[in-house]
Motif scaffolding. Structure first.
Motif, PDB file in Angstrom:
ATOM      1  N   VAL A 171       9.596 -49.522  13.835  1.00 44.73           N
ATOM      2  CA  VAL A 171       8.578 -49.358  12.794  1.00 44.73           C
ATOM      3  C   VAL A 171       9.232 -48.932  11.482  1.00 44.73           C
ATOM      4  N   VAL A 172      10.066 -47.888  11.539  1.00 44.25           N
ATOM      5  CA  VAL A 172      10.728 -47.378  10.333  1.00 44.25           C
ATOM      6  C   VAL A 172      11.641 -48.448   9.735  1.00 44.25           C
ATOM      7  N   MET A 173      12.421 -49.113  10.580  1.00 47.11           N
ATOM      8  CA  MET A 173      13.357 -50.124  10.089  1.00 47.11           C
ATOM      9  C   MET A 173      12.618 -51.287   9.425  1.00 47.11           C
ATOM     10  N   ASN A 174      11.541 -51.775  10.051  1.00 47.94           N
ATOM     11  CA  ASN A 174      10.791 -52.889   9.479  1.00 47.94           C
ATOM     12  C   ASN A 174      10.176 -52.523   8.132  1.00 47.94           C
ATOM     13  N   LEU A 175       9.668 -51.288   8.019  1.00 39.15           N
ATOM     14  CA  LEU A 175       9.065 -50.869   6.749  1.00 39.15           C
ATOM     15  C   LEU A 175      10.118 -50.720   5.656  1.00 39.15           C
ATOM     16  N   VAL A 176      11.299 -50.218   6.018  1.00 40.28           N
ATOM     17  CA  VAL A 176      12.381 -50.093   5.030  1.00 40.28           C
ATOM     18  C   VAL A 176      12.854 -51.477   4.587  1.00 40.28           C
ATOM     19  N   LEU A 177      12.997 -52.404   5.530  1.00 34.35           N
ATOM     20  CA  LEU A 177      13.396 -53.775   5.175  1.00 34.35           C
ATOM     21  C   LEU A 177      12.347 -54.434   4.284  1.00 34.35           C
ATOM     22  N   ASN A 178      11.086 -54.198   4.584  1.00 27.59           N
ATOM     23  CA  ASN A 178       9.998 -54.754   3.781  1.00 27.59           C
ATOM     24  C   ASN A 178      10.048 -54.186   2.358  1.00 27.59           C
ATOM     25  N   ALA A 179      10.317 -52.863   2.260  1.00 31.74           N
ATOM     26  CA  ALA A 179      10.424 -52.218   0.939  1.00 31.74           C
ATOM     27  C   ALA A 179      11.627 -52.763   0.164  1.00 31.74           C
ATOM     28  N   ARG A 180      12.748 -52.933   0.862  1.00 36.94           N
ATOM     29  CA  ARG A 180      13.954 -53.479   0.207  1.00 36.94           C
ATOM     30  C   ARG A 180      13.680 -54.859  -0.374  1.00 36.94           C
ATOM     31  N   ASP A 181      13.012 -55.711   0.412  1.00 31.75           N
ATOM     32  CA  ASP A 181      12.759 -57.081  -0.035  1.00 31.75           C
ATOM     33  C   ASP A 181      11.770 -57.128  -1.200  1.00 31.75           C
ATOM     34  N   ALA A 182      10.976 -56.061  -1.364  1.00 33.10           N
ATOM     35  CA  ALA A 182      10.016 -56.008  -2.468  1.00 33.10           C
ATOM     36  C   ALA A 182      10.668 -55.576  -3.772  1.00 33.10           C
ATOM     37  N   MET A 183      11.986 -55.235  -3.720  1.00 34.87           N
ATOM     38  CA  MET A 183      12.695 -54.751  -4.919  1.00 34.87           C
ATOM     39  C   MET A 183      13.988 -55.538  -5.120  1.00 34.87           C
ATOM     40  N   PRO A 184      13.891 -56.833  -5.433  1.00 32.29           N
ATOM     41  CA  PRO A 184      15.114 -57.643  -5.617  1.00 32.29           C
ATOM     42  C   PRO A 184      16.011 -57.134  -6.739  1.00 32.29           C
ATOM     43  N   LYS A 185      15.423 -56.421  -7.725  1.00 34.63           N
ATOM     44  CA  LYS A 185      16.211 -55.893  -8.838  1.00 34.63           C
ATOM     45  C   LYS A 185      16.570 -54.421  -8.649  1.00 34.63           C
ATOM     46  N   GLY A 186      16.290 -53.892  -7.467  1.00 34.18           N
ATOM     47  CA  GLY A 186      16.623 -52.498  -7.187  1.00 34.18           C
ATOM     48  C   GLY A 186      15.446 -51.566  -7.366  1.00 34.18           C
ATOM     49  N   GLY A 187      15.631 -50.341  -6.906  1.00 41.80           N
ATOM     50  CA  GLY A 187      14.567 -49.348  -7.020  1.00 41.80           C
ATOM     51  C   GLY A 187      14.792 -48.207  -6.049  1.00 41.80           C
ATOM     52  N   LYS A 188      13.717 -47.531  -5.687  1.00 44.32           N
ATOM     53  CA  LYS A 188      13.819 -46.369  -4.794  1.00 44.32           C
ATOM     54  C   LYS A 188      12.923 -46.563  -3.573  1.00 44.32           C
ATOM     55  N   ILE A 189      13.443 -46.156  -2.418  1.00 42.66           N
ATOM     56  CA  ILE A 189      12.657 -46.086  -1.182  1.00 42.66           C
ATOM     57  C   ILE A 189      12.665 -44.635  -0.731  1.00 42.66           C
TER      58      ILE A 189
END
Length: 433
Positions: A171-189
């Motif tokens: 669950v945690v890994m999938n949500l982090v991967l989903n967040a990463r893919d939503a920030m192609p130019k970078g950002g914060k998770i």
């Protein structure tokens, strides 16, 4: 007709009925308008549709899971054996590696199908969520890009939950991967944990939730956000906003399935251009964490000299399992069903240390076989294996807390570890008794 009106960030639905009144003068023509709030009915209808959709896909996934898992177990088992006996310089090594990778992808796909349909076999225990997330930190940092920062805000007084640790990690890994893919130019998770009490304001906004004490995991990102019209669909299986070939559309539906199967809730908040927040709430438990089995899991020596009785009705899979175990030094007896296993037991005079049996077999179930053998050979260790879904395993009476079980498909390493764990636990039990 029906209309939707947004009130306090919540969409309310109203059914409007217009009816001309009769028996009045033409110049006094009047219309009766009846407005009914049908929000609750609309929400219930949507929940029913979602439930029926998940049930249909779940039945399909459950139906194919057993046969697929057996086939995948054979493919992965033999490819692992070939790779272990082959030099990397061999011209066929890369080909065998690709077969193994394809088998792993197929196994993951079946697991995801079962997870979102809530038919995944869970092996829950009392968990310290903070410790689980800390243990994942290095892996999560490897998953994100250099232009993405990962922050942790973990409540030091966090309560425990009762769940399958592997599933919560997913669950945690999938949500982090989903967040990463939503920030192609970078950002914060950010990953945060928090205790939620029955008086928390979250229950005011989400009236469908049962008021109780929960442990919350929140994963936030500063990405592009999710369009409002897409938000009701994001947990649907195979729905994805990614380019073709970049996603299966099973990531968030897998999260949804795991959370629901673990009796939890998942809440979404998202705003275009500002980011997205997923809040996962699991029921808080008062039980303390049992450390007794931790030492068993640390033993990674896969070799052994014990005698194992392998009972599996799928011939190809049984042969592969026997080859796995023989390679690792075990002495093997084999049988295709329960009746044959009892005959082998009667003819064999040597000590049998472990019964490795399929759960669902023609004629006699693995549970019934184990019960009979345990009477004839007291103290024998038992390890169950199956490719069926949780409904069938529970029906067979297998998933009790002290039962040793391995889900098909498995790799030689996973089976080796589980056998050592089962034998060691059996020895500990004998010493105590």
């Amino acid at each position: 007709y029906e209309i939707g009106i947004e009130i306090d960030s919540e969409t309310r639905y109203y059914h409007i009925n217009l009816q001309p009144l009769k028996d009045v003068e033409p110049e006094d023509r009047q219309i009766l308008m009846v407005v009914s709030d049908v929000t609750r009915q609309r929400n219930l209808e949507e929940q029913l549709r979602q439930s029926q959709k998940m049930e249909a896909v779940g039945k399909l996934a459950g139906g194919i899971a057993h046969d697929f898992n057996n086939l995948i177990a054979i493919i992965r088992g033999y490819s692992d054996i070939i790779l272990s006996e082959m030099d990397k310089e061999n011209e066929f090594y890369d080909s065998a590696l690709e077969i193994d990778k394809a088998g792993e992808r197929a196994a993951n796909l079946v697991r995801q199908l079962l997870a979102f349909s809530r038919r995944q076999i869970l092996q829950p225990r009392v968990l310290d969520v903070n410790q689980l997330i800390r243990d994942m930190e290095k892996m999560l940092n490897r998953l994100i890009r250099e232009n993405v920062e990962l922050w942790f805000r973990l409540d030091p007084n966090l309560g425990n939950i009762y769940a399958d640790p592997g599933q919560i990690e997913q669950v945690v890994m999938n949500l982090v991967l989903n967040a990463r893919d939503a920030m192609p130019k970078g950002g914060k998770i950010s990953i945060a944990t928090k205790n939620i009490t029955a008086e928390d304001s979250v229950f005011i906004k989400n009236k469908f939730m049962t008021r109780a004490d929960y442990v919350m995991i929140e994963v936030c990102d500063t990405g592009m956000g999710i369009k409002k019209e897409l938000q009701p669909k994001i947990f649907d299986p195979f729905f994805t906003t990614k380019e073709k070939g970049e996603g299966t559309g099973l990531g968030l539906s897998t999260v949804f399935g795991i959370v629901k199967q673990s009796k939890g809730y998942i809440l979404l908040e998202s705003e275009l251009g500002k980011g997205t927040s997923f809040k996962i709430l699991f029921p808080k438990v008062d039980e303390v964490i049992a450390f007794a089995r931790q030492s068993i899991r640390l033993n990674h020596n896969l070799r052994g000299s014990e005698t194992v009785l392998v009972v599996e009705d799928e011939d190809s899979l049984r042969k592969m399992i026997c080859k796995m175990l023989t390679t690792n030094g075990y002495k093997i007896l084999e049988a295709a069903n329960g009746t044959q296993a009892l005959s082998v037991l009667e003819e064999s005079k040597e000590k049998i240390d472990l019964l490795l049996t399929d759960v669902v077999m023609p004629g006699m179930s693995g549970k019934d076989l184990a019960d009979l053998i345990s009477v004839q050979r007291p103290g024998i260790a038992v390890l169950y294996m199956s490719g069926y879904t949780d409904d069938e395993i529970v029906h067979q009476g297998i998933l009790f807390p002290d039962t040793h079980f391995i889900q098909k498909p498995f790799t030689p390493e996973a089976l080796g570890k589980k056998i050592r764990e089962t034998l060691k636990a059996s020895n500990i039990t004998k010493v105590k008794s």
